[in-house]
Design a protein around this motif. Structure first.
Motif, mmCIF file in Angstrom:
data_model
loop_
_atom_site.group_PDB
_atom_site.id
_atom_site.type_symbol
_atom_site.label_atom_id
_atom_site.label_comp_id
_atom_site.label_asym_id
_atom_site.label_seq_id
_atom_site.Cartn_x
_atom_site.Cartn_y
_atom_site.Cartn_z
ATOM 1 N N ARG A 50 10.569 72.582 15.897
ATOM 2 C CA ARG A 50 11.464 73.204 15.812
ATOM 3 C C ARG A 50 11.617 73.503 13.826
ATOM 4 O O ARG A 50 10.738 73.317 12.568
ATOM 5 N N ASP B 274 16.431 74.798 16.785
ATOM 6 C CA ASP B 274 16.968 74.358 16.386
ATOM 7 C C ASP B 274 16.251 73.084 17.384
ATOM 8 O O ASP B 274 17.225 71.589 17.786
ATOM 9 N N THR C 250 12.395 76.227 10.339
ATOM 10 C CA THR C 250 12.788 78.363 10.385
ATOM 11 C C THR C 250 12.185 78.694 9.630
ATOM 12 O O THR C 250 11.265 78.295 8.568
ATOM 13 N N VAL D 215 15.184 80.660 14.521
ATOM 14 C CA VAL D 215 15.207 79.722 14.165
ATOM 15 C C VAL D 215 15.496 78.681 14.688
ATOM 16 O O VAL D 215 15.701 78.755 16.013
#
Length: 457
Positions: A253, A297, A255, A295
């Motif tokens: 997880r 998530d 960025t 990204v």
């Protein structure tokens, strides 16, 4: 000595992707074959591009290495191997191209390479060159490096190559064909793998003023006689090298922003972007700044996936590293050509990931390794020793896979990253990854200031 790779819980930050190795090598080559001054900007500097530069210097090119670019004074058709021996080191492309080009040299030349290269398949190229009039003799084992090329030129005409062994055979004859007095037709038989590399060769040659034609399916490529023209070329980022950082971003997880990447690329390995998007990673390019933002998530990857890697074989080991952490079924096919690379890459990844406890089984096509199927887990125990099989791409893929183990793994072969990704460790450090060298007298930590000496050993 080995590298102890510490597991991590997260991955985020900014890193920079090295420039493309195939684009840099092809640009250096076309600049050498042009008479006059060319510029290659944003070039990659690593072991295999150095091998290309040294081979080009050996036939008379003058190559000046400046900050951010190369200035190359080419020789045109006047290939003069003053050193008489051209050492490709471990670069299959350098060996194959200069085996073909030395047909036009003013004096005989010996073309050789390291132990691994001397074991790689070369016979189809030698046979095709002989069909075109080349006088090539193997010094050691027939069908393998090293060779002596007695020169005398090539006649042009028709030759036949298999499409499922190495696209570098095709590239080698294509680059030499403009020096012949008549057109050269290359007939490519059977399944054609790694077409993206043939496209990159065509793009480089056309940019330098050479006329190249091909059928829609690439089963025939015709190169016309011509004079290479000087170029001013800027290399893009290397998608194979990016795959290790992209893979890490996909299994954690966070960025991640990667520099020196543009969405416009002929590299087949750009498919790594499509793969991680399919896994649920959000991807956005900013081509004005040459950046890619990833990204993720998700805490873990789930689902059933299948990918055909026949046009992006260099990321097959990376895909195995990703698949190890996909809960579901993760299949990769179309990788049979990788058995002929620096190591039998599918066999190597099956073996080494198996040591980690990954449920991975090989897939075969015509009795050769073609891919694998993985039923992954979110983590593994770790604490195992892994081998790179003498292959930088196996090492870098296992490095990524080791990041999501509970205990540190020990990896050998870390110095080989200099073949294609010299600042591999520096870029992973930027993302918070920790590792250290073990087996040295003091088991010294890998600090940035120590890396150049360590990685060039």
């Amino acid at each position: 000595m080995r590298l102890q790779v510490s597991p991590t819980q997260k991955l985020a930050g900014q890193a920079v992707i090295p420039s493309s190795k195939p684009e840099t090598q092809r640009a250096i080559l076309t600049a050498t074959l042009a008479r006059g001054v060319s510029y290659v900007r944003n070039d990659l500097r690593c072991t295999e591009t150095t091998a290309m530069k040294n081979a080009c210097r050996a036939v008379g090119a003058v190559i000046e290495e400046n900050d951010g670019y190369l200035k190359i004074t080419g020789v045109g058709r006047d290939l003069r191997p003053g050193q008489r021996v051209i050492d490709a080191l471990g670069s299959g492309l350098v060996f194959r191209v200069f085996t073909a080009l030395s047909c036009f040299a003013a004096s005989p030349a010996i073309i050789t390479g390291d132990r691994i290269l001397r074991g790689r398949v070369m016979a189809p190229l030698f046979n095709a060159l002989r069909d075109l009039g080349a006088r090539i003799h193997c010094i050691g084992d027939e069908g393998h490096a090293p060779v002596v090329n007695w020169g005398g030129g090539l006649n042009g005409g028709r030759c036949v190559l298999p499409g499922n062994v190495s696209s570098q055979f095709i590239t080698a004859i294509m680059f030499s064909a403009p020096l012949a007095s008549t057109p050269t037709e290359i007939v490519i038989e059977g399944e054609i793998l790694s077409i993206s590399y043939i496209r990159q060769t065509i793009e480089a040659m056309v940019r330098a003023g050479i006329r190249v034609e091909h059928s829609d399916d690439f089963s025939t490529v015709t190169v016309h006689p011509g004079e290479y023209q000087p170029i001013d070329y800027r290399a893009g980022g290397d998608y194979t090298s990016s795959s290790y950082l992209v893979a890490a971003a996909a299994i954690f997880r966070g960025t991640t922003v990667l520099g020196n990447l543009n969405s416009q690329s002929l590299q087949g390995e750009r498919a790594i972007i499509d793969v991680v998007q399919a896994l649920g990673v959000k991807v956005s390019f900013d081509d004005s700044r040459n950046t890619l933002t990833l990204v993720n998530d998700q805490d873990e990857l789930r689902g059933d996936y299948e990918f055909d890697a026949s046009d992006y074989p260099n990321i097959v080991p990376t895909l195995a590293a990703i698949g190890a952490f996909v809960k579901g079924r993760f299949r990769v096919v179309g990788g049979s050509i990788t058995r002929l690379h620096k190591s039998p890459r599918i066999k190597a990844m099956v073996s080494e990931l198996g040591k980690m406890g990954v449920n991975i089984k090989p897939l075969f096509k015509d009795d050769v390794y073609d891919g694998f199927e993985i039923h992954g887990e979110s983590h593994y125990a770790g604490g195992v020793s892994l081998s790179s099989w003498g292959d930088h791409r196996i090492f870098m893929s296992l490095f990524v896979a080791s990041l999501r183990c509970r205990q540190p793994n020990l990896l050998e072969g870390y110095a080989d990253v200099h073949c294609s990704f010299p600042d591999f460790f520096e870029q992973f450090e930027k993302l918070g990854i920790q590792f250290k060298e073990v087996g040295a007298p003091l088991a010294a930590e890998l600090q940035p200031a120590q890396q150049p000496a360590l990685l060039t050993a």
